[in-house]
Enzyme design. Sequence first.
Site, PDB file in Angstrom:
ATOM      1  N   HIS A  52      -7.691   0.069   7.760  1.00  0.00           N
ATOM      2  CA  HIS A  52      -8.942  -0.192   7.047  1.00  0.00           C
ATOM      3  C   HIS A  52      -9.995  -0.781   7.985  1.00  0.00           C
ATOM      4  O   HIS A  52     -11.129  -0.286   8.051  1.00  0.00           O
ATOM      5  CB  HIS A  52      -8.653  -1.158   5.897  1.00  0.00           C
ATOM      6  CG  HIS A  52      -9.839  -1.477   5.036  1.00  0.00           C
ATOM      7  ND1 HIS A  52      -9.981  -0.994   3.751  1.00  0.00           N
ATOM      8  CD2 HIS A  52     -10.938  -2.243   5.259  1.00  0.00           C
ATOM      9  CE1 HIS A  52     -11.115  -1.428   3.235  1.00  0.00           C
ATOM     10  NE2 HIS A  52     -11.707  -2.209   4.131  1.00  0.00           N
ATOM     11  N   GLU A  53      -9.624  -1.817   8.728  1.00  0.00           N
ATOM     12  CA  GLU A  53     -10.592  -2.467   9.613  1.00  0.00           C
ATOM     13  C   GLU A  53     -10.956  -1.580  10.797  1.00  0.00           C
ATOM     14  O   GLU A  53     -12.098  -1.588  11.266  1.00  0.00           O
ATOM     15  CB  GLU A  53     -10.053  -3.817  10.091  1.00  0.00           C
ATOM     16  CG  GLU A  53      -9.766  -4.816   8.976  1.00  0.00           C
ATOM     17  CD  GLU A  53     -10.964  -5.088   8.067  1.00  0.00           C
ATOM     18  OE1 GLU A  53     -12.125  -4.839   8.482  1.00  0.00           O
ATOM     19  OE2 GLU A  53     -10.744  -5.527   6.931  1.00  0.00           O
ATOM     20  N   TYR A  77     -11.865   0.003  -2.836  1.00  0.00           N
ATOM     21  CA  TYR A  77     -11.502  -1.271  -3.466  1.00  0.00           C
ATOM     22  C   TYR A  77     -10.577  -1.011  -4.654  1.00  0.00           C
ATOM     23  O   TYR A  77     -10.588   0.069  -5.244  1.00  0.00           O
ATOM     24  CB  TYR A  77     -12.770  -1.967  -3.983  1.00  0.00           C
ATOM     25  CG  TYR A  77     -13.447  -2.890  -3.007  1.00  0.00           C
ATOM     26  CD1 TYR A  77     -13.220  -2.818  -1.648  1.00  0.00           C
ATOM     27  CD2 TYR A  77     -14.345  -3.841  -3.469  1.00  0.00           C
ATOM     28  CE1 TYR A  77     -13.863  -3.667  -0.769  1.00  0.00           C
ATOM     29  CE2 TYR A  77     -14.997  -4.705  -2.594  1.00  0.00           C
ATOM     30  CZ  TYR A  77     -14.753  -4.608  -1.248  1.00  0.00           C
ATOM     31  OH  TYR A  77     -15.399  -5.451  -0.385  1.00  0.00           O
ATOM     32  N   HIS A 125     -16.865   1.387   2.876  1.00  0.00           N
ATOM     33  CA  HIS A 125     -15.952   1.441   1.740  1.00  0.00           C
ATOM     34  C   HIS A 125     -16.254   2.658   0.873  1.00  0.00           C
ATOM     35  O   HIS A 125     -17.414   3.066   0.741  1.00  0.00           O
ATOM     36  CB  HIS A 125     -16.080   0.174   0.891  1.00  0.00           C
ATOM     37  CG  HIS A 125     -15.632  -1.055   1.604  1.00  0.00           C
ATOM     38  ND1 HIS A 125     -16.408  -2.183   1.705  1.00  0.00           N
ATOM     39  CD2 HIS A 125     -14.483  -1.333   2.261  1.00  0.00           C
ATOM     40  CE1 HIS A 125     -15.748  -3.117   2.378  1.00  0.00           C
ATOM     41  NE2 HIS A 125     -14.585  -2.614   2.740  1.00  0.00           N
ATOM     42  N   HIS A 141     -13.562   0.868   9.721  1.00  0.00           N
ATOM     43  CA  HIS A 141     -14.889   0.237   9.779  1.00  0.00           C
ATOM     44  C   HIS A 141     -15.432   0.307  11.201  1.00  0.00           C
ATOM     45  O   HIS A 141     -16.585   0.679  11.436  1.00  0.00           O
ATOM     46  CB  HIS A 141     -14.808  -1.227   9.351  1.00  0.00           C
ATOM     47  CG  HIS A 141     -14.791  -1.440   7.872  1.00  0.00           C
ATOM     48  ND1 HIS A 141     -15.544  -0.690   6.996  1.00  0.00           N
ATOM     49  CD2 HIS A 141     -14.121  -2.359   7.106  1.00  0.00           C
ATOM     50  CE1 HIS A 141     -15.334  -1.120   5.754  1.00  0.00           C
ATOM     51  NE2 HIS A 141     -14.480  -2.124   5.802  1.00  0.00           N
TER      52      HIS A 141
END
Length: 258
Positions: free
Chosen positions: A157-158, A213, A167, A161
């Site tokens: 996930h990071e 999310y 997101h 980014h």
Amino acid sequence: MAPTFLFLIILSLTAVRPGATDEKAELSEEDPSEIIAKANEGISTKLVHGDIMPNLDRNAVPCTSRGCKWPKYGRYVYVPVYISTRYTRSERSTIIRALLTFHSTTCIRFVWKRWWHRNYLYFYSGSGCWSSLGRQSRGQLVSLRKNGCVYTGTVQHEVLHALGFHHEHVRSDRDSYVRILTDNIQSGREHNFRKVATNNLGTPYDFKSVMHYSKYAFSKNGKPTIVSRSNPSLYIGRNYAMSYNDIQRVKRLYQCCE
């Protein structure tokens, strides 16, 4: 000098044998967005959208068309990394194995930082789980707090980014697929749900994205904050790793050859 791939030195670095990985260090029963929300609760670091370090000079995903993509040389995109020595062998192994998932599915290649690398990702145990959006100048922090953030899905996930991806629930066309129930969002956390002018690269909205999310993200009353328009009862979350569409977006943004 040819870049040194992580998969060429993983054994010498971590002495991890196939099948010897500490599963607790890799997997979690929680969705990455839930892990991130818990890890970042109450920290003083100023973040936007829950886990993104703001950069006033750049504007989210659209910056990938204006210089925050990582450069490509030939067939591959080389991203130098440095992993803090404060992590245990098991934690370092988890981070490395998560990075290697990009090697097996995309043209991204993580290489060890050398003295001549000006831009690189620095993984360290910071105040929570967060990253900047897209390539930044010089040492770019990726915070993965020990005992809270070091899981495969969270690392992916990071890193996504850092590669330039936002997101899923804030993408430009999200209103056609989800409803954001603002009355249920914690006061002061509404900014985590603001829509962004993203480049969706011709890929469909993806409830299974590791960048999505959970249904109850930042809920103040235990009620949903994000619901599917087509199926309000759909459980959103439990996305433990990159989905097919996550991978396709990386390949399309960085023009990976099949």
